[in-house]
Motif scaffolding. Structure first.
Motif, short mmCIF file in Angstrom:
data_model
loop_
_atom_site.label_atom_id
_atom_site.label_comp_id
_atom_site.label_asym_id
_atom_site.label_seq_id
_atom_site.Cartn_x
_atom_site.Cartn_y
_atom_site.Cartn_z
N ASN A 139 2.61 5.91 -8.90
CA ASN A 139 2.19 6.90 -9.54
C ASN A 139 3.76 7.32 -10.18
O ASN A 139 4.57 7.07 -11.56
N ALA A 156 -5.21 2.57 -2.81
CA ALA A 156 -5.92 3.04 -1.53
C ALA A 156 -6.88 2.64 -1.68
O ALA A 156 -7.81 1.45 -0.07
N LYS A 157 -8.32 2.66 -2.18
CA LYS A 157 -9.19 1.58 -1.92
C LYS A 157 -8.70 0.48 -2.00
O LYS A 157 -10.15 -0.64 -1.11
N ASN A 170 -2.21 5.39 -7.03
CA ASN A 170 -2.16 5.57 -5.85
C ASN A 170 -3.43 5.07 -5.25
O ASN A 170 -3.36 4.35 -4.26
N SER A 171 -4.26 6.04 -5.80
CA SER A 171 -5.64 6.25 -5.17
C SER A 171 -6.17 4.67 -5.37
O SER A 171 -7.29 4.29 -4.53
N LYS A 210 1.13 -1.29 0.35
CA LYS A 210 0.01 0.11 -0.17
C LYS A 210 0.67 1.32 0.26
O LYS A 210 -0.30 2.46 -0.01
N ASN A 246 -14.30 4.68 -12.63
CA ASN A 246 -13.47 4.36 -11.67
C ASN A 246 -14.65 3.43 -10.66
O ASN A 246 -15.37 3.57 -9.39
N ASP A 306 -4.50 8.52 -11.43
CA ASP A 306 -3.93 8.49 -10.28
C ASP A 306 -4.14 7.15 -10.36
O ASP A 306 -5.47 6.36 -9.81
N ASP A 340 4.62 3.91 -4.47
CA ASP A 340 4.50 5.21 -5.09
C ASP A 340 4.54 4.96 -6.44
O ASP A 340 5.10 4.90 -7.53
#
Length: 683
Positions: free
Chosen positions: A60, A263-264, A259-260, A55, A314, A257, A58
């Motif tokens: 990106n 995170a989800k 990374n988002s 998690k 998304n 993005d 990075d």
């Protein structure tokens, strides 16, 4: 079980075990170290940083680093494996689905990225000793065929396990508690082989089955391929759904993005850890972000889950909950977990390591039982010498692995980092050439006790040096790494301290149970046996030579007898004309001046055939000819004796004829007698 079936299973167990023994020993010895290959790599690098969690990657920044290296990512699938003990992120790129890229095709490739700097490096830029031992575990150093050799060895190992259980089944429990160290050596090896074989039996069976599947998956999937009607894409999609691909759509204008989405995915399920991350169809409107992971082993043994996001919208494209099992996926996952032992932490790896070394001992004890069973007085010196040589080579190959592995650990630590590009060559030279030289050295000693003793001593000394060299080179002394909770580095030092201590303790306890059998003495005995055999052979040749002379003389004698028969017939004919000289008429009644044909046939039948046998005897010695000669000589002898008797009765005044007929009768008897002797002789 009948005695015949028992013998079949016993010999099958022995033969299958002997055939694969050396390869199997290498597989288990290297496999024991392969369990901690990541820790070995971390120890070699000396990097004490904590492992980056998935998690925290990075993505990106990682993508920018990849593109900065000149890789065009549009249309490609990116596979990312989070860092392990090596502290590096593994990245794999497929070829691009963008058909417009014709002149510069993007080929599949793979490499590492540093978890802190995201600097890209080649996969083999830092070749670890752990990688070498891991690949030796399935003979990867032998291109293409190595893994199949390992697979067939595993298959024969499974065969040896099943037959071994059948052979020992009735006495398995009772023999498990029997150990007689003061009896003869074969009994000691047998007791140890049985007891340790039973202890490691479940582990060995699991390893044999899982190895067959992993090394020979091509053969395993053949029936499934038939079921799927040769639709391999559909087959792989069902067996390995994480490999599913999507047709490439239009190019996306914006940069998303990544990374988002990670995170989800990380918050999707509690105690869920990502094992592999995929970014599919990179840069397209149907760009997918996929996370494959596992629940913690304590929570669920087979808790593999998956979530796929369609990044442009998304939304979740598909998901597979880790709390719901899938039979097809779980079969392969179960096999991999059981084989690699990665579901119980370091404690389970230690147990796996011990069981692997126990299996090495069971393999060696099995071969030593085989050797001791053939070390008997009734076995010829030549066979004993051959068996000893086999044992010397076998133990030299197997036992020298311990010291050469310890030496390679020291060498891997001493290789300067600016030689990383040459690490593979240097490690190969140290390990494989050193292994060969040690094998030759131990083979030259011709003493299994010395081989065992020296291997333990050298291995333990080098093992004690490993943490010392590590501390001197990197400053990572084992008490510091333990205090700083750097368990991956500490594990290797502690592992070698324990292993070296155990080896040294065994070294001091080791005693020669039986008097040393002098190889020179056995060799002298063998040479004496060879000399005796050579003398016996020479005597036999002399006898055969004499016999040959005898046979040649016999054939000459037979030929002379035939010649005498011919001469006798001629003389008999001449003597039959004696009456002509004493006023008998020369004219035969009814004579016309021509000799009748039957008279020619008569002369040919008796004189000609006898002359033919006279000549042929000198050239032909076949059985059929000898039998034919005997039959004709007997018939001729009977005729001569009959003619002799009739001559006495009707021509008693022709004494010369009677005498020659008598002599021909005697010659016929001698001829038959000699022919009978000739027929019995071996040519």
């Amino acid at each position: 079980m009948s005695k015949r079936n028992y013998n079949v299973f016993f010999h099958t167990h022995t033969v299958s075990g002997i055939v694969i023994s050396v390869a199997l020993y290498i597989i288990f010895f290297a496999g024991a170290f392969a369990l901690i290959k990541d820790e070995i790599t971390a120890w070699e690098k000396g990097n004490t940083a904590e492992i980056l969690a998935p998690k925290d990657i990075d993505f990106n920044r990682l993508i920018k680093s990849i593109e900065a290296e000149g890789h065009t990512l549009y249309g490609r699938d990116i596979r990312i494996i989070p860092p392990d003990a090596k502290k590096e992120i593994y990245v794999q790129l497929t070829d691009s689905q963008d058909t417009t890229v014709v002149n510069v095709p993007e080929k599949p490739t793979y490499f590492y990225a540093d978890q802190e700097t995201y600097k890209i490096s080649e996969y083999y830029a830092f070749y670890s000793l752990g990688e070498l031992l891991y690949r030796l575990h399935f003979f990867h150093q032998l291109p293409t065929i190595g893994i199949y050799i390992a697979g067939f060895v595993a298959f024969f190992f499974l065969f040896a396990i099943v037959t071994g259980v059948i052979v020992h089944w009735k006495k398995m429990v009772s023999n498990f508690y029997v150990f007689r160290p003061k009896t003869k050596l074969k009994t000691v090896w047998t007791d140890a082989h049985t007891a340790l074989g039973v202890i490691g039996l479940p582990f060995q069976f699991v390893y044999a089955v899982t190895s067959c599947f992993l090394c020979m998956s091509v053969f395993v999937l053949l029936p499934a391929n038939y079921v799927y009607n040769n639709n391999q894409d559909k087959l792989l999609e069902d067996i390995r759904p994480m490999m599913k691909t999507y047709p490439l759509e239009e190019k996306l204008d914006t940069v998303l993005d990544v990374n988002s989405f990670m995170a989800k995915a990380d918050k999707k399920w509690e105690n869920f850890t990502a094992q592999q991350i995929y970014i599919k169809n990179y840069g397209a409107t149907n760009m997918m972000f996929q996370v494959d992971g596992l629940l913690a082993s304590k929570e669920k043994f087979l808790g593999n889950g998956r979530v796929v996001y369609k990044m442009a919208t998304n939304t979740i494209e598909s998901e597979k909950s880790p709390y719901v099992n899938s039979y097809v996926e779980d079969v392969e996952l179960t096999i991999r977990k059981l084989h690699f032992g990665d579901f119980g932490g370091m404690y389970l790896k230690v147990i796996y390591f011990i069981l692997a070394l126990i299996t090495c001992f069971v393999i060696i004890s099995g071969v030593l039982i085989w050797l001791e069973a053939r070390n008997k007085k009734n076995i010829s010196a030549a066979k004993q010498l051959y068996n000893r040589r086999v044992g010397h080579v076998y133990l030299a190959i197997c036992l020298s692995l311990f010291p050469i592995t310890a030496l390679s650990f020291i060498a891997s630590k001493l290789i300067p980092r600016d030689l990383d590009a040459s690490r593979q060559t240097i490690l190969y030279l140290v390990f494989f050439v050193g292994w060969l030289l040690l094998t030759i050295y131990f083979k030259s000693k011709r003493d299994n006790y010395i081989t065992n003793k020296h291997s333990l001593l050298w291995g333990s000394i080098l093992g004690f040096l490993i943490p010392i060299v590590n501390g001197l080179v990197s400053g990572n002394w084992f008490w510091k790494t333990f205090a700083n909770n750097q368990l991956d580095v500490f594990t290797i030092d502690a592992f070698w301290l324990v292993l070296a201590s155990v080896a040294l303790a065994i070294y001091f306890k080791l005693e020669r149970k039986v008097p040393k059998v002098s190889h020179a003495k056995l060799l002298a005995e063998y040479q004496k046996t060879v000399l005796d055999q050579r003398k016996e052979q020479e005597n036999q040749q002399e006898v055969e030579k004499d016999q040959s002379k005898k046979i040649k003389f016999m054939r000459t004698k037979i030929s002379i007898y035939w010649l005498l028969i011919v001469v006798g017939f001629i003389l008999h004919h001449v003597y039959g004309l004696f009456g002509v000289y004493y006023n008998e008429s020369l004219m035969i009644e009814g004579a016309t001046g021509d000799v009748p044909v039957e008279h020619h046939l008569y002369r040919i039948f008796f004189e000609g055939i006898a002359m033919l046998f006279c000549i042929a005897t000198l050239e032909i010695s076949k059985q059929w000819f000898r039998l034919t000669s005997i039959i004709w000589a007997i018939l001729l002898g009977i005729f001569n004796i009959y003619h002799f008797i009739t001559a006495i009765a009707y021509e008693a005044s022709n004494i010369s004829e009677i005498l020659i007929l008598a002599l021909m009768g005697v010659v016929s008897v001698l001829l038959v007698k000699t022919l009978l002797q000739w027929r019995k002789e071996i040519v």
